[in-house]
Design a protein around this motif. Structure first.
Motif, short mmCIF file in Angstrom:
data_model
loop_
_atom_site.label_atom_id
_atom_site.label_comp_id
_atom_site.label_asym_id
_atom_site.label_seq_id
_atom_site.Cartn_x
_atom_site.Cartn_y
_atom_site.Cartn_z
N GLY A 62 0.82 -1.20 0.00
CA GLY A 62 0.00 0.00 0.00
C GLY A 62 0.85 1.25 0.00
N ILE A 63 0.20 2.40 0.18
CA ILE A 63 0.93 3.67 0.14
C ILE A 63 1.77 3.86 1.40
N GLY A 64 1.41 3.21 2.50
CA GLY A 64 2.23 3.31 3.71
C GLY A 64 3.60 2.70 3.51
N LEU A 65 3.64 1.50 2.96
CA LEU A 65 4.92 0.85 2.67
C LEU A 65 5.71 1.63 1.63
N LEU A 66 5.01 2.19 0.66
CA LEU A 66 5.67 3.03 -0.35
C LEU A 66 6.31 4.26 0.29
N PHE A 67 5.62 4.85 1.27
CA PHE A 67 6.15 6.02 1.96
C PHE A 67 7.42 5.67 2.74
N ILE A 68 7.42 4.53 3.41
CA ILE A 68 8.61 4.10 4.15
C ILE A 68 9.79 3.91 3.20
N ASN A 69 9.56 3.28 2.05
CA ASN A 69 10.63 3.09 1.07
C ASN A 69 11.10 4.42 0.49
N SER A 70 10.18 5.38 0.32
CA SER A 70 10.57 6.68 -0.22
C SER A 70 11.45 7.45 0.76
N ILE A 71 11.24 7.24 2.06
CA ILE A 71 12.11 7.88 3.06
C ILE A 71 13.53 7.33 2.96
N GLN A 72 13.65 6.04 2.76
CA GLN A 72 14.96 5.42 2.66
C GLN A 72 15.74 5.93 1.45
N PHE A 73 15.03 6.23 0.35
CA PHE A 73 15.69 6.70 -0.87
C PHE A 73 15.55 8.22 -1.06
N VAL A 74 15.05 8.92 -0.04
CA VAL A 74 14.87 10.38 -0.09
C VAL A 74 14.11 10.76 -1.37
N ASP A 75 13.02 10.04 -1.64
CA ASP A 75 12.19 10.32 -2.81
C ASP A 75 11.15 11.38 -2.40
N ILE A 76 11.54 12.64 -2.46
CA ILE A 76 10.73 13.73 -1.92
C ILE A 76 9.37 13.86 -2.63
N PRO A 77 9.26 13.76 -3.95
CA PRO A 77 7.93 13.86 -4.58
C PRO A 77 6.94 12.81 -4.06
N ILE A 78 7.41 11.59 -3.82
CA ILE A 78 6.52 10.56 -3.28
C ILE A 78 6.12 10.91 -1.85
#
Length: 324
Positions: free
Chosen positions: A272-288
């Protein structure tokens, strides 16, 4: 009535503007997007070109206005990691999170209200005391610990349910659901129970407390004096007045389930979007990260606005602004 609706609508817009400011600040203060987009071989000319394309040389007010304008059109930039529009990546994960949240909310509200009514009516029975004692688990233990415990019991030891993933899904256009497949239903049980347990406990205790107070009111005594049956008193009078404050809390809990599904999705690797948000923090994916923040804030505002309208419809005293 109209004044109250307009007032709540203006408040909702103000909240979205504040959240937009927070999300926009992530672009400015959580790392430099130029460093994420360009490699180590970049030149000063490359840096200046990218900054000009992204509008980073514009004044703060201009950048903020451009950000809000793009967000209103659903344009939150391009994912640094996947190279695709951020909202497109987010929307791919929305069905999984909404499916988990809706099942959890339905489970928590239905069972929470029923158990709350039962424990309020039968306050001195041993079953009610046992239910209240067991409900302390939902309040005391953290969500991730409950999830790990359930995985160990039902997935590792018993082997009845899967420990991660969403199972098989059926696609209806851009929407995908696991409710129509056997593996999808089995995969949903553990995370839905884990996510809804705290809300179930909260709603149950709230309903019990409110109904216990209602049953002490004078009009309940008057109803008994008139000779009405206990069933009519409990379900025609007491429950109706008990559910008025519960509506507000239940609406907020639905928003909380969606927003705080991050832990449950991480434990069960739910896509879901929660897991996607956690992964985006690890890769500093600011738009996500910014897209997730804006989407969750819009959901919260819409749910709260709907609850306010429902509250106005239930309690006429609030329509003229004089109610508590």
């Amino acid at each position: 009535m109209i004044y109250s609706i307009l007032k709540r609508a203006v408040q909702s817009v103000f909240v979205l503007l504040l959240v937009g400011l927070v999300a926009f600040s992530m672009f400015r203060f959580v790392g430099d997007p130029v460093d994420n987009l360009l490699g180590q071989e970049r030149t000063e000319a490359d840096i200046e070109r990218v900054r000009q394309e992204l509008g980073l040389n514009d004044p703060f007010v201009v950048q903020y206005w451009d950000f809000l304008s793009n967000a209103a059109r659903g344009d939150m930039g391009v994912s640094f990691r996947q190279g695709r529009p951020a909202m497109e990546v987010i929307l791919e994960r929305v069905p999984a999170t909404l499916e988990l949240a809706l099942v959890s909310a339905t489970f928590a509200m239905t069972l929470g209200i029923l158990l709350g009514i039962y424990t309020a009516i039968h306050r001195k029975s041993w079953i009610s005391n046992a239910i209240l004692a067991i409900s302390l688990i939902g309040v005391s233990l953290p969500t991730f610990l409950i999830g790990i415990f359930l995985i160990y019991i039902f997935a590792v030891e018993l082997g009845w349910l899967p420990s991660f993933g969403r199972g098989d899904v059926v696609d209806f256009g851009w929407w995908s659901t696991g409710l129509l497949t056997w593996t999808g239903l089995k995969s949903l049980i553990l995370p839905a129970f884990t996510l809804g347990l705290y809300q179930l406990t909260l709603i149950m205790r709230l309903v019990r407390s409110e109904m216990s107070e209602v049953l002490k009111q004078d009009y309940i005594r008057f109803a008994r004096a008139r000779g009405l049956s206990e069933r009519a008193i409990n379900f025609r009078h007491a429950v109706k007045n008990t559910l008025i404050p519960v509506v507000t809390v239940a609406g907020l809990q639905i928003g909380s389930i969606i927003a705080f599904a991050i832990i449950t999705e991480t434990v069960f690797q739910w896509p879901g979007i929660g897991l996607l948000f956690i992964n985006s923090i690890q890769f500093v994916d600011i738009p996500i990260m910014a897209s997730y923040l804006m989407l969750i804030s819009v959901m919260f505002v819409v749910i709260n606005f709907a609850v306010d309208l429902l509250y106005l419809a239930i309690d006429p005293r609030l329509r003229d602004g004089k109610g508590a």
